[in-house]
Design an enzyme around this catalytic site. Structure first.
Site, PDB file in Angstrom:
ATOM      1  N   HIS A 241       0.868  -1.186   0.000  1.00 33.45           N
ATOM      2  CA  HIS A 241       0.000   0.000   0.000  1.00 33.45           C
ATOM      3  C   HIS A 241       0.901   1.231   0.000  1.00 33.45           C
ATOM      4  O   HIS A 241       1.891   1.276   0.723  1.00 33.45           O
ATOM      5  CB  HIS A 241      -0.865  -0.033   1.267  1.00 33.45           C
ATOM      6  CG  HIS A 241      -1.990   0.951   1.276  1.00 33.45           C
ATOM      7  ND1 HIS A 241      -1.783   2.305   1.375  1.00 33.45           N
ATOM      8  CD2 HIS A 241      -3.333   0.784   1.208  1.00 33.45           C
ATOM      9  CE1 HIS A 241      -2.963   2.924   1.365  1.00 33.45           C
ATOM     10  NE2 HIS A 241      -3.914   2.018   1.267  1.00 33.45           N
ATOM     11  N   ARG A 261      -6.756  10.343   0.386  1.00 32.80           N
ATOM     12  CA  ARG A 261      -6.633  10.846  -0.994  1.00 32.80           C
ATOM     13  C   ARG A 261      -8.004  10.968  -1.647  1.00 32.80           C
ATOM     14  O   ARG A 261      -8.251  11.872  -2.437  1.00 32.80           O
ATOM     15  CB  ARG A 261      -5.703   9.924  -1.794  1.00 32.80           C
ATOM     16  CG  ARG A 261      -4.236  10.145  -1.425  1.00 32.80           C
ATOM     17  CD  ARG A 261      -3.336   9.080  -2.029  1.00 32.80           C
ATOM     18  NE  ARG A 261      -3.403   7.833  -1.285  1.00 32.80           N
ATOM     19  CZ  ARG A 261      -3.392   6.622  -1.821  1.00 32.80           C
ATOM     20  NH1 ARG A 261      -3.312   6.486  -3.127  1.00 32.80           N
ATOM     21  NH2 ARG A 261      -3.447   5.551  -1.060  1.00 32.80           N
TER      22      ARG A 261
END
Ligand SMILES: Cc1cc2nc3c(=O)[nH]c(=O)nc-3n(C[C@H](O)[C@H](O)[C@H](O)COP(=O)(O)OP(=O)(O)OC[C@H]3O[C@@H](n4cnc5c(N)ncnc54)[C@H](O)[C@@H]3O)c2cc1C
Length: 608
Positions: A241, A261
């Site tokens: 990740h 995000r």
């Protein structure tokens, strides 16, 4: 001194035995029990403490509540594109079609999702998903999911065995007929007979040094299936990740949700540059914003805007971050900067908004790093997060190549191909957990139970107790730690053949050391003993990852090989499959991809 046995082993009989109490295991148990089957669930820790509870960002399902252009076909095409077309297309289709119903069902069972203004389940943006698709509860979605499944499951008459570890699958000829394990607290042995067994043991993150995974994720289900003769597939594809915490060292690897995000957070290097705009892959060019303004409009729900490059797939974002760090543009502690605080210049009450949307992230950085994310950027870097590889299963029933053995959730393979899209795991657990449970119950009905074989039980007990009989041997912790460091550096985000060949030699040496490992004390709650047994599983999955990664001489999805930086056409047509040979050695084979139907091909072309 060893410990003699504390009484006789405990014996249980079920129609369906589920190993694992995360989302996949609970959903499988509920489905099996709904058919009237007698169901037992075993889990390593306390009920409610599975990995699933840690999930933050949300559950991907094309409910089309926020953007009515969404639908199962778009979700299907996104999943295949993200997986670089190595996915099993039937699993991707079933998943995209059934996820909305599974989410609504969760709501009917009491899950309280965040809401749209008109009262429907709210959906957020996530990497690789064309439209806002993740049903969520702030950044604590997993907690709500597991709470709901548990509350529902506990009333179905399912029996739970908490703090118990399964160490072997029992077989009758070629069929799996039960499991052998031990109670972590008392050290007593457990023998389960079952008409069918569902593996739902989650991931393998603890094979690496930096990981978002908790102590439980030592690849037990992968190793149990492998030892029982099942095929493992796509083991080279480990998801790193892009955003884990890098500072302070005590929390290195802890996940920073992609939801940051999705809510408008941007990645910058130490020079302040939004470096994700510098490298947008061809496959995603027509879906990705080419300027900051458009990216922001997308996060605000403007349907004419394309998504910002921070929401490209995880494999790509992780590699871009590694490049910035390697080329000297990283942050003070060896990461890059993830900034959500900048949205203060765009929306009123940004601080309140961030705290509402990302309460766990706010708390996590405030408490653990002394950073107020509403005012300053976070330092982040890649962390080992998810395993795309796992037990090769039938798309419709989730049965493995071994009769009576089913697998669902993170320990199964096929849905995600070379890279998983965020949010597609929680929906995977619900969709395929349900199918695995239902089909396992159906299988069990047709088979009945057979009595456990005493020879298998005696051999397993002897193997499990062997570390107590070697008083002069090495302890397990140093081997585990060195294995994790080695896997991180030699089989990590950037790989090459030379390093991975050395890794295989190192693994052989670790195996030798592990065969002499010693533990002290008693069988009652002895973490050293548990670690010694987990180590055997870590060695199996580490070898499978390394051999599969060596076999795939190309870069695709989560696998990046600096010695083969491009895609290879022939390798784009196969999955790598690992199986235990008759001689006990690990065998590697290439299996042709499951072909798409005409209709599936048409959808993929249309969505390009
Ligand atoms: C911090 C974090 C955030 C995440 N956020 C998201 C997200 O927002 N959306 C998303 O889709 N995915 C997310 N993921 C991924 C997702 O949470 C996991 O992939 C998923 O929860 C795995 O579920 P599972 O049911 O397969 O296994 P798990 O939830 O991992 O449960 C495994 C179970 O198996 C048991 N077990 C293991 N070995 C044994 C054994 N030998 N004997 C008995 N029991 C055993 C464990 O005790 C546990 O009960 C996140 C992951 C992490 C770590």
């Amino acid at each position: 001194m060893i410990a003699s046995s504390i009484g006789e082993e405990r014996r249980y009989e079920y129609d369906v035995l589920v190993i694992g109490a995360g989302g996949a295991g609970l959903r499988a148990a509920i489905a099996a029990s709904a058919t009237g089957a007698k169901v037992g669930v075993v889990c390593k820790s306390l009920l409610g403490k599975a990995h699933t509870v840690m999930a933050e960002g949300g559950i991907a399902a094309a409910l089309a509540n926020v953007d009515d252009r969404d639908g199962w076909q778009v979700h299907f095409a996104d999943t295949l594109r993200g997986g670089q077309y190595l996915n099993n297309p039937h699993m991707a289709e079933i998943h995209a079609q059934e996820a909305p119903a599974r989410v609504r069902e969760l709501e009917a069972w009491g899950a309280l999702f965040d809401r749209t203004a008109d009262g429907r389940i709210l959906q957020r943006n996530f990497g690789g998903h064309r439209y806002p698709r993740l049903a969520h509860v702030g950044d604590r979605t997993g907690l709500e999911m597991i709470r709901t499944l548990q509350d529902h499951g506990i009333h179905q008459g399912i029996e739970f065995h908490m703090e118990c570890t399964v160490a072997l699958l029992l077989k009758d000829g070629l069929r799996v007929t039960g499991a052998f394990g031990y109670e972590r607290e008392r050290g007593r042995f457990l023998v389960f007979s079952a008409g069918a067994v569902v593996l739902a043991t989650g991931g393998i993150g603890r094979a690496f040094e930096v990981t978002s995974n908790s102590w439980e994720y030592t690849g037990d289900g992968h190793a149990l299936a492998y030892e029982a003769g099942a095929e493992l597939m796509d083991m080279e594809f480990v998801q790193f990740h892009p955003t884990g915490m890098v500072w302070p060292p005590s929390v290195h690897g802890l996940l920073v949700t992609e939801g940051v995000r999705g809510e408008g957070g941007v990645l910058r290097n130490r020079e302040g540059r939004r470096f994700m705009f510098d490298d947008i892959p061809e496959l995603y060019k027509n879906q990705t914003a080419d300027n900051e303004e458009e990216g922001w409009r997308y996060c605000q729900g403007d349907k004419t805007a394309r998504r910002p490059p921070e929401l490209l797939t995880r494999d790509h974002v992780a590699r871009c971050i590694v490049r910035e760090i390697k080329e000297g543009r990283g942050s003070a502690h060896g990461g890059v900067l993830l900034d959500i605080s900048w949205i203060r210049s765009r929306i009123p009450n940004a601080e309140v908004h961030i705290k509402k949307k990302l309460p766990s992230m706010y708390h996590q950085f405030k408490e653990l790093a002394g950073i107020d994310i509403t005012k300053e950027p976070m330092e982040v870097g890649p962390t080992t997060h998810y395993m795309m590889g796992g037990v090769r299963v039938d798309a419709w029933t989730q049965m493995s190549s071994v009769s009576g053995l089913f697998a669902a959730g993170e320990c199964a393979a096929g849905l995600h191909g070379a890279n998983r899209l965020g949010g597609n795991s929680l929906s995977d657990l619900l969709v395929f957990g349900q199918r695995a449970g239902e089909h396992a119950a159906q299988f069990a009905r047709g088979q009945g139970r057979s009595a456990p074989d005493p020879a298998q039980i005696d051999a397993a007990a002897e193997r499990l107790l062997a570390p107590f009989a070697r008083p002069a041997g090495e302890g397990p912790y140093a081997i585990q730690r060195e294995l994790q460091v080695m896997m991180q550096s030699q089989v990590g985000i950037v790989r090459n053949g030379g390093e991975m060949s050395h890794a295989l030699e190192a693994l052989a040496a670790f195996r030798q050391r592990a065969s002499r490992v010693a533990v002290y004390g008693h069988r009652e709650y002895n973490p050293g003993w548990h670690t010694a047994l987990d180590l055997e599983n870590l060695l199996v999955v580490s070898e499978a990852i390394t051999r599969a990664a060596l076999e795939r001489r190309e870069s695709r999805g989560a696998q990046f090989r600096e010695d083969f930086p491009d895609k290879d056409k022939a390798l784009g047509q196969v999955n790598v499959v690992v199986q235990k040979g008759d001689d006990g050695e690990m065998r590697i084979a290439r299996a042709p991809l499951v072909p798409m139907t005409e209709e599936q091909r048409r959808i993929v072309e249309e969505m390009k």
